[in-house]
Design an enzyme around this catalytic site. Sequence first.
Site, PDB file in Angstrom:
ATOM      1  N   GLU A   1     -54.146 -49.389  -5.876  1.00  0.00           N
ATOM      2  CA  GLU A   1     -54.443 -48.009  -6.320  1.00  0.00           C
ATOM      3  C   GLU A   1     -55.403 -47.325  -5.343  1.00  0.00           C
ATOM      4  O   GLU A   1     -56.445 -46.798  -5.738  1.00  0.00           O
ATOM      5  CB  GLU A   1     -54.980 -47.987  -7.761  1.00  0.00           C
TER       6      GLU A   1
ATOM      7  N   GLN B   1     -52.040 -57.328 -19.100  1.00  0.00           N
ATOM      8  CA  GLN B   1     -52.384 -58.453 -18.275  1.00  0.00           C
ATOM      9  C   GLN B   1     -52.232 -59.747 -19.064  1.00  0.00           C
ATOM     10  O   GLN B   1     -52.101 -59.692 -20.279  1.00  0.00           O
ATOM     11  CB  GLN B   1     -53.815 -58.313 -17.782  1.00  0.00           C
TER      12      GLN B   1
ATOM     13  N   GLU C   1     -48.023 -53.315 -12.233  1.00  0.00           N
ATOM     14  CA  GLU C   1     -48.816 -53.068 -13.452  1.00  0.00           C
ATOM     15  C   GLU C   1     -47.973 -52.234 -14.395  1.00  0.00           C
ATOM     16  O   GLU C   1     -47.550 -51.122 -14.038  1.00  0.00           O
ATOM     17  CB  GLU C   1     -50.131 -52.343 -13.126  1.00  0.00           C
TER      18      GLU C   1
HETATM   19  O1  AHR Z   1     -55.009 -53.081 -15.534  1.00  0.00           O
HETATM   20  C1  AHR Z   1     -56.184 -52.371 -15.632  1.00  0.00           C
HETATM   21  C2  AHR Z   1     -56.405 -51.421 -14.463  1.00  0.00           C
HETATM   22  O2  AHR Z   1     -55.431 -50.435 -14.471  1.00  0.00           O
HETATM   23  C3  AHR Z   1     -56.289 -52.022 -13.080  1.00  0.00           C
HETATM   24  O3  AHR Z   1     -57.470 -52.616 -12.667  1.00  0.00           O
HETATM   25  C4  AHR Z   1     -55.965 -50.847 -12.237  1.00  0.00           C
HETATM   26  O4  AHR Z   1     -55.219 -51.205 -11.100  1.00  0.00           O
HETATM   27  C5  AHR Z   1     -55.228 -49.916 -13.179  1.00  0.00           C
HETATM   28  O5  AHR Z   1     -55.719 -48.642 -13.108  1.00  0.00           O
END
Ligand code: AHR
Length: 522
Positions: free
Chosen positions: A200, A373, A324
């Site tokens: 990001e 996650q 993600e």
């Molecule tokens: O998954 C949580 C956060 O979301 C991560 O650290 C980031 O890459 C995204 O904005």
Amino acid sequence: MRKLFLLFLVVSFGLLSISSRKGNSDPVNQLVIIANNPGPLISKDIYGHFSEHLGTCIYGGIWVGTDSRIPNTHGIRNDVLYALREIKVPNLRWPGGCFADTYHWKDGIGPPEKRASIVNTHWGGITEDNSFGTHEFMELTRLIDCDAYINGNVGSGTVREMAEWVEYLTSGSDSPMTRLRKENGREEPWKVRYFAIGNENWGCGGNMTAEFYTDLMRQYSTYLNNYGENRLYRVACGPSDYNYAWTETLMKDPGSRARFQGLSIHYYSLVDGWNNKGSATEFGEREWFRTMNSNLRMDEIIKGHKAIMDRYDPGKTKGLVVDEWGNWFDVEPGTNPGFLYQQNTIRDAVTAAVHLNIFNQHADRVHVANLAQTVNVLQSVILTSDDRMVLTPTWHVFRMFRVHQDARLLTTDLKCEEYEYQGSRITALSASASVDNEGKIHVSMANLNPGKEITVTCPVIGAAIKTVTGEILTADRMNACNTFEKPETVKTVQFRGFKMKDGVITVTMPAKSVVMLEVETK
Ligand code: AHR
């Protein structure tokens, strides 16, 4: 040619079956499955996971240390290990996320008592002792038997630091880095498959413009060597959501394209935007509907980025890495807002099925995907509390869908009714199908409607069906979840809600359910 032929089959079968239902006022729900013309490989890596130094994902959720009373292998908790092995995690991304662009890997090697600490500035401001570092992560991947996906630091790191990390991990030559690795107890180089050049970087990873990042990526990537037989799949930081301009910038320049194998993309599903994410468990049909609606956008987002990639890379040599994804709700009341701890319900299970079906359908371009996650953070597959562990409904979907890993995508054509809520409409069903190397066909379906059973006919074209078996995940309430007290409220059971006649499987999907059918052919 192949596409035209498949189109012909699908259209002719569709017309036939619709005309045979004339006069019947039931909606026609039909999933045509073309069994004899397998398409692209569904990379197992679409079923990847993501473990950041965030809240209790690593510390407590995965890593308890060798002195812990919680049963562990080399400091990694056994219950979590078994659960991750069972869903066949193909790759694990680490150490972030936003954390990755603050992480300095040399702080996480060597004798644990001598390691520098780090304040986790993104997530809760807590001080971490770096007891979980490179060696511990690589041991975790060995124990799970998955590929390592390491995310390097562009935002606050240096080219040298990143280059040396790759050398430390994968080089077999004699060098200061490999000597350091050996001093720390690891003689042989590891294999590292995926390596991301920042995370990001348009936001938490440095607030860069696409042009500035592209130049940096070219520079960093130049020094990420392939040592020995290790071949890095370099992941350039891609956009989030609908930021097509970012993708265009990275893809249009041949000098930039040459420096990566995959382009990441992040997309989280939200109920009412970032300022009103809503509860993971206390919600009504409005929030259910809006979550599903948000989930389905993943398809149009992938299509949008794919179209740009197709223009510059028609041979599809570059992958889209959705590293993600998932539902992002408010944290559970009373928990640290920086820890992103949320419960997980049957709604999340349907979300997972919808996403995995979308990724399967885009297997020609989506090479990797990572749910955010793994443990205790966002849409996790596992929740822990001290020595207790619970498997979430999302975990069950990953267990059901593991049969798609490295299978070949089958062409399907889904025509189905819509799910309507207060004047807005979305598709009521989601599906995909694959054939594995033993010739078994797997059909995964989800009913997005939380209040209506749906019957769908599935003609299987080009194969003679021998047997069909199935598994289902559903629940009596929209917010049913597994808790430490009641860990088996939402779990899979054998599915009997189908009939088979003349090569057509008729499936009755209960409201808010996920079904996996296994079809053996003659
Ligand atoms: O998954 C949580 C956060 O979301 C991560 O650290 C980031 O890459 C995204 O904005």
